[in-house]
Enzyme design. Sequence first.
Site, mmCIF file in Angstrom:
data_model
loop_
_atom_site.group_PDB
_atom_site.id
_atom_site.type_symbol
_atom_site.label_atom_id
_atom_site.label_comp_id
_atom_site.label_asym_id
_atom_site.label_seq_id
_atom_site.Cartn_x
_atom_site.Cartn_y
_atom_site.Cartn_z
ATOM 1 N N HIS A 34 -0.744 7.600 -0.272
ATOM 2 C CA HIS A 34 0.021 6.932 0.896
ATOM 3 C C HIS A 34 0.107 7.096 2.252
ATOM 4 O O HIS A 34 0.074 6.258 3.372
ATOM 5 C CB HIS A 34 1.612 6.594 0.361
ATOM 6 N N GLY A 144 -5.300 0.637 0.263
ATOM 7 C CA GLY A 144 -6.242 1.660 -0.386
ATOM 8 C C GLY A 144 -7.395 1.066 -0.924
ATOM 9 O O GLY A 144 -7.124 0.259 -1.852
ATOM 10 N N GLN A 150 -7.564 -5.343 -5.950
ATOM 11 C CA GLN A 150 -6.203 -5.752 -5.246
ATOM 12 C C GLN A 150 -6.604 -5.980 -3.858
ATOM 13 O O GLN A 150 -6.262 -6.875 -3.093
ATOM 14 C CB GLN A 150 -5.266 -4.605 -5.260
HETATM 15 P P1 AMP Z 1 1.114 1.916 -4.700
HETATM 16 O O1 AMP Z 1 2.243 2.608 -4.275
HETATM 17 O O2 AMP Z 1 0.353 2.602 -6.024
HETATM 18 O O3 AMP Z 1 1.288 0.265 -4.921
HETATM 19 O O4 AMP Z 1 0.088 2.106 -3.487
HETATM 20 C C1 AMP Z 1 0.462 1.604 -2.422
HETATM 21 C C2 AMP Z 1 -1.014 1.493 -1.326
HETATM 22 O O5 AMP Z 1 -1.534 2.779 -1.372
HETATM 23 C C3 AMP Z 1 -2.059 0.722 -2.022
HETATM 24 O O6 AMP Z 1 -2.578 0.093 -0.910
HETATM 25 C C4 AMP Z 1 -2.954 1.562 -2.815
HETATM 26 O O7 AMP Z 1 -4.203 1.373 -2.858
HETATM 27 C C5 AMP Z 1 -2.680 2.895 -1.743
HETATM 28 N N1 AMP Z 1 -3.121 4.215 -2.366
HETATM 29 C C6 AMP Z 1 -2.685 4.274 -4.041
HETATM 30 N N2 AMP Z 1 -3.480 5.570 -4.172
HETATM 31 C C7 AMP Z 1 -4.302 5.775 -3.097
HETATM 32 C C8 AMP Z 1 -5.046 7.164 -2.809
HETATM 33 N N3 AMP Z 1 -5.203 8.028 -3.600
HETATM 34 N N4 AMP Z 1 -5.783 6.825 -1.703
HETATM 35 C C9 AMP Z 1 -5.651 6.091 -0.734
HETATM 36 N N5 AMP Z 1 -4.697 5.092 -0.823
HETATM 37 C C10 AMP Z 1 -4.120 4.927 -2.140
#
Ligand code: AMP
Length: 272
Positions: A34, A144, A150
């Site tokens: 994040h 991400g 997504q």
């Molecule tokens: P989430 O809180 O899991 O919904 O993720 C929020 C955002 O962070 C989304 O756009 C995810 O794709 C991104 N994200 C989650 N894990 C990672 C990671 N390891 N590297 C980069 N972005 C990430």
Amino acid sequence: MKILKTPKEAQEYRNSLKGNIGFVPTMGALHEGHLSLIKKAREENDYVIVSIFVNPTQFLPGEDLDKYPRKLQADFEICKRAGVDAVFTPNAKNMYSDDEILIKAPKIKGYILEGFFRPGHFDGVLQVVNKLFNIIKPTKAYFGKKDAQQLYLINQMVKNFFFDIEIIPVDTVREKDGLALSSRNVYLSTEERKRALSISKALKRAAKLSSKTDNIEEIKKEMEKILDVDKLQYIAFVDRDFNYINKIIPGNTIILIAAYIGSTRLIDNIWI
Ligand code: AMP
């Protein structure tokens, strides 16, 4: 740093700003993945707004909505240190009404892979991101590559609904040993954590092999040898538009894995 609790507060704050706005939507339990989105947003915009909302409509019945990690105070600290201007933390009551207009993910690409194993998941994701975009009206929004399907669908929604927002993809952040960071990694026991590593190892091997061969079956067999998971849901090869491909196209291939380690479902992918 401002804490905005309701859509109305967020809209009022947003409308008081002049300049570019970078937006990072999350479900909280923030980690370095994040943070890399937030840092990029910080570099590229006058203001950075992060949302933290465990969105119920993207969880299927029986999924981990109730036990999803929630660490709001720690998340605020992380955001503050990263120079975030405002965090938007709505709740389901002020985001949703009882009988509302729904958004449907596309019939094919919203219902293959993640959408096949989690039918309706992307309807919920698109519904909430649509609301968030309308509230925050960002200049750029950061997503991400870890959630590749997504990211693809958000880009489609922006095109299909003519949102005037630039979607910025961000590389997956990994632990030193290769495990993709995920809020769900906290569910893994030490033994499971070791076996979860086989997912990124298989993807790394696939990337290496794909510089020598375009034969997907061959690559898939090698990946299956490496994987040490409890239930493999898919190994898939698609192009950047999520069309299935039958041989590797350098510069236009994504290899994806979804698997259970114990009761934890993990996804990861690599862009070739
Ligand atoms: P989430 O809180 O899991 O919904 O993720 C929020 C955002 O962070 C989304 O756009 C995810 O794709 C991104 N994200 C989650 N894990 C990672 C990671 N390891 N590297 C980069 N972005 C990430």
